[in-house]
Design a protein around this motif. Structure first.
Motif, PDB file in Angstrom:
ATOM      1  N   GLN A 101      31.846  43.684  86.553  1.00  0.00           N
ATOM      2  CA  GLN A 101      33.209  43.181  86.728  1.00  0.00           C
ATOM      3  C   GLN A 101      34.235  44.312  86.823  1.00  0.00           C
ATOM      4  N   GLY A 102      33.778  45.561  86.781  1.00  0.00           N
ATOM      5  CA  GLY A 102      34.678  46.700  86.914  1.00  0.00           C
ATOM      6  C   GLY A 102      35.182  47.264  85.610  1.00  0.00           C
ATOM      7  N   ALA A 103      34.638  46.813  84.473  1.00  0.00           N
ATOM      8  CA  ALA A 103      35.054  47.374  83.181  1.00  0.00           C
ATOM      9  C   ALA A 103      34.607  48.827  83.083  1.00  0.00           C
ATOM     10  N   GLU A 104      35.349  49.617  82.303  1.00  0.00           N
ATOM     11  CA  GLU A 104      35.033  51.030  82.102  1.00  0.00           C
ATOM     12  C   GLU A 104      34.426  51.209  80.719  1.00  0.00           C
ATOM     13  N   LEU A 105      33.271  51.839  80.661  1.00  0.00           N
ATOM     14  CA  LEU A 105      32.597  52.084  79.399  1.00  0.00           C
ATOM     15  C   LEU A 105      33.172  53.345  78.758  1.00  0.00           C
ATOM     16  N   LEU A 106      33.812  53.184  77.603  1.00  0.00           N
ATOM     17  CA  LEU A 106      34.442  54.304  76.911  1.00  0.00           C
ATOM     18  C   LEU A 106      33.498  54.961  75.913  1.00  0.00           C
ATOM     19  N   TYR A 107      32.689  54.151  75.257  1.00  0.00           N
ATOM     20  CA  TYR A 107      31.767  54.697  74.262  1.00  0.00           C
ATOM     21  C   TYR A 107      30.562  53.789  74.144  1.00  0.00           C
ATOM     22  N   TRP A 108      29.384  54.423  73.998  1.00  0.00           N
ATOM     23  CA  TRP A 108      28.140  53.676  73.880  1.00  0.00           C
ATOM     24  C   TRP A 108      27.207  54.485  72.989  1.00  0.00           C
ATOM     25  N   CYS A 109      26.777  53.875  71.903  1.00  0.00           N
ATOM     26  CA  CYS A 109      25.815  54.538  71.017  1.00  0.00           C
ATOM     27  C   CYS A 109      24.687  53.574  70.709  1.00  0.00           C
ATOM     28  N   ASP A 110      23.582  54.144  70.244  1.00  0.00           N
ATOM     29  CA  ASP A 110      22.401  53.336  69.983  1.00  0.00           C
ATOM     30  C   ASP A 110      21.686  53.889  68.755  1.00  0.00           C
ATOM     31  N   GLY A 111      21.239  52.986  67.890  1.00  0.00           N
ATOM     32  CA  GLY A 111      20.447  53.379  66.740  1.00  0.00           C
ATOM     33  C   GLY A 111      21.186  54.286  65.776  1.00  0.00           C
ATOM     34  N   ARG A 112      20.493  55.279  65.280  1.00  0.00           N
ATOM     35  CA  ARG A 112      21.069  56.174  64.272  1.00  0.00           C
ATOM     36  C   ARG A 112      22.211  57.022  64.820  1.00  0.00           C
ATOM     37  N   ASP A 113      22.291  57.152  66.152  1.00  0.00           N
ATOM     38  CA  ASP A 113      23.416  57.891  66.733  1.00  0.00           C
ATOM     39  C   ASP A 113      24.757  57.239  66.402  1.00  0.00           C
ATOM     40  N   CYS A 114      24.744  55.939  66.081  1.00  0.00           N
ATOM     41  CA  CYS A 114      25.985  55.231  65.764  1.00  0.00           C
ATOM     42  C   CYS A 114      26.479  55.532  64.350  1.00  0.00           C
ATOM     43  N   GLY A 115      25.588  56.030  63.512  1.00  0.00           N
ATOM     44  CA  GLY A 115      25.959  56.232  62.119  1.00  0.00           C
ATOM     45  C   GLY A 115      25.460  55.086  61.258  1.00  0.00           C
ATOM     46  N   SER A 116      26.191  54.790  60.188  1.00  0.00           N
ATOM     47  CA  SER A 116      25.772  53.787  59.215  1.00  0.00           C
ATOM     48  C   SER A 116      26.114  52.370  59.670  1.00  0.00           C
ATOM     49  N   SER A 117      25.100  51.503  59.736  1.00  0.00           N
ATOM     50  CA  SER A 117      25.342  50.102  60.072  1.00  0.00           C
ATOM     51  C   SER A 117      26.222  49.430  59.020  1.00  0.00           C
ATOM     52  N   SER A 118      26.070  49.834  57.778  1.00  0.00           N
ATOM     53  CA  SER A 118      26.893  49.263  56.712  1.00  0.00           C
ATOM     54  C   SER A 118      28.376  49.509  56.980  1.00  0.00           C
ATOM     55  N   LEU A 119      28.717  50.703  57.472  1.00  0.00           N
ATOM     56  CA  LEU A 119      30.119  51.009  57.769  1.00  0.00           C
ATOM     57  C   LEU A 119      30.615  50.213  58.964  1.00  0.00           C
ATOM     58  N   TRP A 120      29.773  50.061  59.982  1.00  0.00           N
ATOM     59  CA  TRP A 120      30.173  49.247  61.137  1.00  0.00           C
ATOM     60  C   TRP A 120      30.442  47.806  60.701  1.00  0.00           C
TER      61      TRP A 120
END
Length: 267
Positions: A101-120
């Motif tokens: 649809q033409g959206a721009e991806l600003l940030y994309w992380c996966d798994g441990r690269d995202c940091g702590s799931s608890s914080l998210w």
């Protein structure tokens, strides 16, 4: 079809609909994953601080590498996915739909690269249901296409420890103009590796210093990656990237006509 079979199908469909919250809502720009159920839903004025990098807590304080801070009308929905379908599957489908649809991806992380799931879960989204193993999460922040350029859409996918899969979707319509937002170099590289290309419709003119910098930094994260550039100004962009330090041998020109600028990964 027998009447008894028809009645069973009708009842099954009704039970799926009944599983949604009474005031649950989908997002108009994002089709619902098949048979997903809304388990949490909210709307209202809010402020959001979306990370543009992994998050961690140091000496009791949250640390973001970069962030987007905005306030406006927030619409949030949490979906529980049907058994047999992974959160990663729904996340990929949603991301690809928004990019089409033409959206721009600003940030994309996966798994441990995202940091702590608890914080998210507890700090970014304030939703404990989204907590799970760090290696089973994914997050993406996108800016919607015109005429919704001042709207952000956040995706967070998690497979919890009990093997239940969730996709959380937030749309924030900012009260003030968002201004220029650039993707992270690692995000552009992840797109190139995953999708095989980067399509950047906004880059139809002469190279701008900020975009040249972020593209060059992305390509420098993987010195073995070769790309072909297509677009009306592809030659100018190639020259600017070479001046920024990207080796000329890694950059080819593609004569295909495209809107904006496209980088395609070469074998």
């Amino acid at each position: 079809m027998r009447l008894s079979t028809f009645c069973c199908l009708l009842l099954a469909g009704s039970s799926l609909l009944a599983a949604d919250l009474p005031d649950g809502h989908d997002h108009e720009v994002l089709p619902r994953f098949p048979q997903a159920e809304i388990v949490e839903s909210s709307q209202g004025d809010a402020e959001r601080r979306y990370p543009l990098g992994g998050i961690q807590r140091i000496s009791g304080r949250l640390r973001y590498e970069r962030e987007v801070l905005a306030e406006g009308w927030l619409s949030a929905t949490t979906y529980r996915l049907p058994v047999g379908h992974l959160a990663a599957e729904a996340f990929a489908q949603a991301r690809e739909s928004l990019l089409r649809q033409g959206a721009e991806l600003l940030y994309w992380c996966d798994g441990r690269d995202c940091g702590s799931s608890s914080l998210w879960a507890n700090t970014v989204f304030g939703n404990a249901r989204l907590y799970g193993p760090d290696e089973r999460q994914a997050f993406a922040l996108l800016r919607l296409a015109a005429p919704r350029r001042d709207s952000l859409l956040a995706l967070y996918a998690i497979t919890r420890g009990n093997r239940r899969d969730y996709l959380h979707v937030e749309r924030l319509d900012a009260a003030a103009a968002l201004g220029e937002l650039l993707p992270t170099p690692a995000t552009l590289l992840r797109q190139l590796r995953t999708d095989g290309q980067l399509l950047l419709p906004a880059l139809s003119g002469e190279p701008g210093a900020a975009w040249v910098d972020v593209l060059a930094r992305s390509l420098m994260l993987d010195s073995t990656l070769r790309v072909a550039l297509a677009g009306a100004q592809a030659s100018a962009w190639r020259g600017a990237l070479i001046e920024r330090g990207v080796r000329a041998a890694r950059l080819e020109l593609d004569e295909t006509a495209v809107d904006g600028l496209r980088l395609s990964r070469l074998p």
